[in-house]
Scaffold this active site. Structure first.
Site, PDB file in Angstrom:
ATOM      1  N   ASN A  38       5.578   2.700  77.332  1.00 53.32           N
ATOM      2  CA  ASN A  38       6.280   3.986  77.476  1.00 53.32           C
ATOM      3  C   ASN A  38       6.916   4.139  78.844  1.00 53.32           C
ATOM      4  OD1 ASN A  38       6.411   5.563  75.234  1.00 53.32           O
ATOM      5  ND2 ASN A  38       4.278   6.230  75.371  1.00 53.32           N
ATOM      6  N   PHE A  91      -6.025   7.355  80.070  1.00 52.73           N
ATOM      7  CA  PHE A  91      -4.848   7.992  79.453  1.00 52.73           C
ATOM      8  C   PHE A  91      -4.250   7.099  78.365  1.00 52.73           C
ATOM      9  CE2 PHE A  91      -4.603  11.428  82.315  1.00 52.73           C
ATOM     10  CZ  PHE A  91      -4.801  10.975  83.608  1.00 52.73           C
ATOM     11  N   SER A 135      -6.897  16.005  73.330  1.00 50.85           N
ATOM     12  CA  SER A 135      -5.776  16.876  72.958  1.00 50.85           C
ATOM     13  C   SER A 135      -6.247  18.029  72.095  1.00 50.85           C
ATOM     14  CB  SER A 135      -4.739  16.039  72.189  1.00 50.85           C
ATOM     15  OG  SER A 135      -3.802  16.884  71.568  1.00 50.85           O
ATOM     16  N   TYR A 161      -2.514  10.482  64.926  1.00 51.92           N
ATOM     17  CA  TYR A 161      -2.651  10.586  66.397  1.00 51.92           C
ATOM     18  C   TYR A 161      -3.800  11.532  66.735  1.00 51.92           C
ATOM     19  CZ  TYR A 161      -2.103  12.828  70.896  1.00 51.92           C
ATOM     20  OH  TYR A 161      -2.369  13.386  72.125  1.00 51.92           O
ATOM     21  N   LYS A 165      -7.830  10.873  68.443  1.00 54.59           N
ATOM     22  CA  LYS A 165      -8.460  11.607  69.558  1.00 54.59           C
ATOM     23  C   LYS A 165      -9.816  12.149  69.107  1.00 54.59           C
ATOM     24  CE  LYS A 165      -5.235  11.314  72.748  1.00 54.59           C
ATOM     25  NZ  LYS A 165      -5.468  10.540  73.979  1.00 54.59           N
ATOM     26  N   PHE A 190      -3.586  21.287  76.063  1.00 55.60           N
ATOM     27  CA  PHE A 190      -2.736  22.046  75.162  1.00 55.60           C
ATOM     28  C   PHE A 190      -1.324  21.495  75.310  1.00 55.60           C
ATOM     29  CE2 PHE A 190      -5.420  25.009  72.858  1.00 55.60           C
ATOM     30  CZ  PHE A 190      -6.620  24.566  73.352  1.00 55.60           C
ATOM     31  N   ASN A 191      -0.356  22.201  75.802  1.00 53.99           N
ATOM     32  CA  ASN A 191       0.987  21.592  75.832  1.00 53.99           C
ATOM     33  C   ASN A 191       1.496  21.350  77.251  1.00 53.99           C
ATOM     34  OD1 ASN A 191       0.623  22.645  73.080  1.00 53.99           O
ATOM     35  ND2 ASN A 191       2.743  21.922  72.824  1.00 53.99           N
ATOM     36  N   LEU A 212       9.277  20.041  72.586  1.00 57.59           N
ATOM     37  CA  LEU A 212      10.222  21.137  72.843  1.00 57.59           C
ATOM     38  C   LEU A 212      10.887  21.070  74.209  1.00 57.59           C
ATOM     39  CD1 LEU A 212      11.458  23.835  71.928  1.00 57.59           C
ATOM     40  CD2 LEU A 212       9.471  24.984  72.958  1.00 57.59           C
ATOM     41  N   ARG A 243       2.610  28.382  71.371  1.00 57.66           N
ATOM     42  CA  ARG A 243       1.856  27.295  71.981  1.00 57.66           C
ATOM     43  C   ARG A 243       1.428  27.696  73.394  1.00 57.66           C
ATOM     44  NH1 ARG A 243       2.112  26.071  67.530  1.00 57.66           N
ATOM     45  NH2 ARG A 243       2.564  24.077  66.508  1.00 57.66           N
ATOM     46  N   ARG A 306       8.775  22.404  60.679  1.00 61.40           N
ATOM     47  CA  ARG A 306       8.420  20.984  60.842  1.00 61.40           C
ATOM     48  C   ARG A 306       7.039  20.800  60.205  1.00 61.40           C
ATOM     49  NH1 ARG A 306       7.807  18.483  66.874  1.00 61.40           N
ATOM     50  NH2 ARG A 306       6.091  20.011  66.908  1.00 61.40           N
TER      51      ARG A 306
HETATM   52  C1  WQD Z   1       6.022  22.895  70.356  1.00 59.91           C
HETATM   53  C2  WQD Z   1       6.699  23.936  69.498  1.00 59.91           C
HETATM   54  C3  WQD Z   1       7.600  23.099  67.439  1.00 59.91           C
HETATM   55  C4  WQD Z   1      10.654  20.543  69.219  1.00 59.91           C
HETATM   56  C5  WQD Z   1       2.458  18.029  70.407  1.00 59.91           C
HETATM   57  C6  WQD Z   1       1.211  17.244  70.154  1.00 59.91           C
HETATM   58  C7  WQD Z   1       0.202  17.553  71.218  1.00 59.91           C
HETATM   59  C8  WQD Z   1       0.792  17.277  72.569  1.00 59.91           C
HETATM   60  C9  WQD Z   1       2.070  18.082  72.753  1.00 59.91           C
HETATM   61  C10 WQD Z   1       0.058  15.047  73.125  1.00 59.91           C
HETATM   62  C11 WQD Z   1       6.378  23.770  68.028  1.00 59.91           C
HETATM   63  C12 WQD Z   1       8.709  23.606  68.347  1.00 59.91           C
HETATM   64  C13 WQD Z   1       9.595  21.428  69.063  1.00 59.91           C
HETATM   65  C14 WQD Z   1      11.951  20.904  68.765  1.00 59.91           C
HETATM   66  C15 WQD Z   1      11.079  23.033  68.056  1.00 59.91           C
HETATM   67  N1  WQD Z   1       1.029  15.890  72.730  1.00 59.91           N
HETATM   68  N2  WQD Z   1       9.817  22.650  68.500  1.00 59.91           N
HETATM   69  N3  WQD Z   1      12.121  22.150  68.208  1.00 59.91           N
HETATM   70  O1  WQD Z   1       3.717  19.917  68.393  1.00 59.91           O
HETATM   71  O2  WQD Z   1       2.663  21.756  69.826  1.00 59.91           O
HETATM   72  O3  WQD Z   1       2.153  19.393  70.327  1.00 59.91           O
HETATM   73  O4  WQD Z   1       2.944  17.727  71.680  1.00 59.91           O
HETATM   74  O5  WQD Z   1      -1.029  15.269  73.493  1.00 59.91           O
HETATM   75  O6  WQD Z   1      -0.910  16.727  70.982  1.00 59.91           O
HETATM   76  O7  WQD Z   1       0.702  17.660  68.913  1.00 59.91           O
HETATM   77  O8  WQD Z   1       4.410  20.260  70.826  1.00 59.91           O
HETATM   78  O9  WQD Z   1       6.582  20.386  71.959  1.00 59.91           O
HETATM   79  O10 WQD Z   1       6.415  19.132  69.734  1.00 59.91           O
HETATM   80  O11 WQD Z   1       6.284  21.619  69.760  1.00 59.91           O
HETATM   81  O12 WQD Z   1      11.257  24.136  67.521  1.00 59.91           O
HETATM   82  O13 WQD Z   1      12.954  20.121  68.874  1.00 59.91           O
HETATM   83  O14 WQD Z   1       8.118  23.770  69.612  1.00 59.91           O
HETATM   84  O15 WQD Z   1       7.837  23.486  66.092  1.00 59.91           O
HETATM   85  O16 WQD Z   1       6.260  25.046  67.465  1.00 59.91           O
HETATM   86  P1  WQD Z   1       3.240  20.392  69.726  1.00 59.91           P
HETATM   87  P2  WQD Z   1       5.982  20.278  70.585  1.00 59.91           P
END
Ligand code: WQD
Length: 364
Positions: A38, A91, A135, A161, A165, A190-191, A212, A243, A306
């Site tokens: 990565n 990690f 996670s 995934y 974890k 979390f995020n 996002l 989130r 999604r």
């Molecule tokens: C956040 C929100 C989407 C992209 C994942 C993993 C988690 C961690 C973080 C590793 C959601 C919305 C997203 C887009 C959108 N990774 N979204 N348009 O899915 O909460 O968590 O990433 O540890 O383990 O599960 O994060 O940023 O993908 O999405 O509307 O183009 O943004 O639907 O509601 P998520 P995300």
């Protein structure tokens, strides 16, 4: 803390690089391993670009960088045989939710086998302190909010995934039951979003961003046309998902506190700890915060949900404060402005323009 040696797996990635910076600044000696899946090493350099910049930012040197994979047991054995490691921070692991659904065996092989190899080598060399990158996905779709560490895990993970974890936490619990001297802190993120305040290190998604914030910054910088918002028919204030977004620099400090805790205190056993702010934001609130923080408009379009997305996920962050004396200090505006600064300074991520040409040529 001179002379305290930490071994960091997957150190060149987004979270790993920000944490290595924090460990170096706070006087830890660091050796790292990364299989470069990565990240990039630009021509003629020994280290991945992210770690070169970490060294520049800290004025400190990483003691040793190993280009390797945790599934190589001989390599791992030689690392532990030749270094007096105090704490391992783990990690390394594949983490793309969607990819894990398409390629489950790749995820189980890489994440599970690699970690079992690491744990077996730690046991052989009597290294019994581990901080693990877990996670919030282990909770699946929560029945209530906020989420505490006592909530059930693994019951409705929505992807391989998240299941890796969960499985790894169960394996670590068994290791601690069999070896009571072991200390394992499993940090459930979390995020994580944003970048180091310098804008010199940050998140470089491979290909089209799945998450996002990197998607927003690529729209803002003009690399992508518009953001797709996945659904606005959820039971939230504006219909979009909630989130718990956490500044990557706060996340890094959380890891430093965990190492300090596990090294300085007698803290045996397995301990799962949420790393979140305790506050959730909807997708539209994040877009608005980004536009206010940067002055840049983010065109978006509402599309269908999604698959696998939970409606709302945010942490009860009290245990981290009690056990680690840690809490998030940076707000959503700072997360957005730091992400934007990284994107503006690095439109191609860590890839130099030459690398981009090479990548494009390789596709011809
Ligand atoms: C956040 C929100 C989407 C992209 C994942 C993993 C988690 C961690 C973080 C590793 C959601 C919305 C997203 C887009 C959108 N990774 N979204 N348009 O899915 O909460 O968590 O990433 O540890 O383990 O599960 O994060 O940023 O993908 O999405 O509307 O183009 O943004 O639907 O509601 P998520 P995300």
């Amino acid at each position: 803390m001179m002379g305290r040696l930490v071994f960091v797996t997957g150190a060149a990635g987004y979270v790993g690089s920000h944490c290595v910076l924090e460990f170096l600044v706070n006087g830890y000696d660091v050796i790292v391993i990364d299989n470069l899946v990565n990240c990039v090493i630009t021509d003629g350099n020994e280290l991945p670009e992210s770690l070169i910049r970490v060294q520049h930012l800290t004025g400190k040197k990483i003691k040793q960088f190993i280009d390797g994979d945790l599934r190589d047991s001989h390599l791992l054995d030689s690392i532990f045989a030749n270094n007096d490691i105090d704490v391992v921070i783990h990690f390394a692991g594949l983490k793309a939710v969607g990819e894990s659904i398409d390629k489950p065996l790749l995820y189980y092989d890489n994440n599970i086998i690699g970690t079992i190899n690491l744990l077996k080598t730690m046991k052989k060399y009597k290294v019994d302190k581990l901080v693990f990158s877990s996670s919030s996905t282990v909770y699946g779709e929560p029945e209530q909010l906020p989420i505490t560490e006592h909530f059930p895990t693994g019951q409705n993970c929505t992807n391989p995934y998240g299941r890796t974890k969960y499985m790894l936490e169960e394996i670590m619990k068994d290791v601690c039951r069999a070896s009571p001297d072991w200390s394992i802190i499993s940090l459930r993120y979390f995020n994580p979003v944003g970048a180091h305040f310098s804008g010199d290190i940050g998140e470089q998604p491979n290909g089209e961003p799945k998450n996002l914030m990197p998607y927003i910054t690529q729209v803002a910088v003009g690399v992508r046309q518009e953001l797709k918002v996945f659904g606005n028919d959820y039971k939230t204030s504006d219909g979009t998902c909630i989130r718990d977004y956490l500044h990557i620099e706060d996340l890094a400090v959380g890891h430093l506190k965990a190492i300090d805790k596990i090294y300085n205190n007698n803290f045996p056993g397995f301990h799962a700890i949420n790393l979140g702010t305790g506050r959730g934001y909807t997708v539209l609130e994040v877009i608005r915060a980004f536009e206010v923080a940067t002055g840049v408009k983010v065109p978006y379009k509402i599309v269908g949900r999604r698959p696998g997305d939970a409606c709302a996920v945010y942490a009860d962050a009290r245990l981290a404060q009690e056990v680690l004396e840690w809490k998030a200090t940076r707000g959503l505006q700072d997360m957005c402005s730091s992400a934007w600064k990284w994107q503006q300074k690095n439109p191609n991520g860590y890839r130099s323009k030459i690398n981009i040409v090479q990548i494009l040529l390789s596709k011809l």
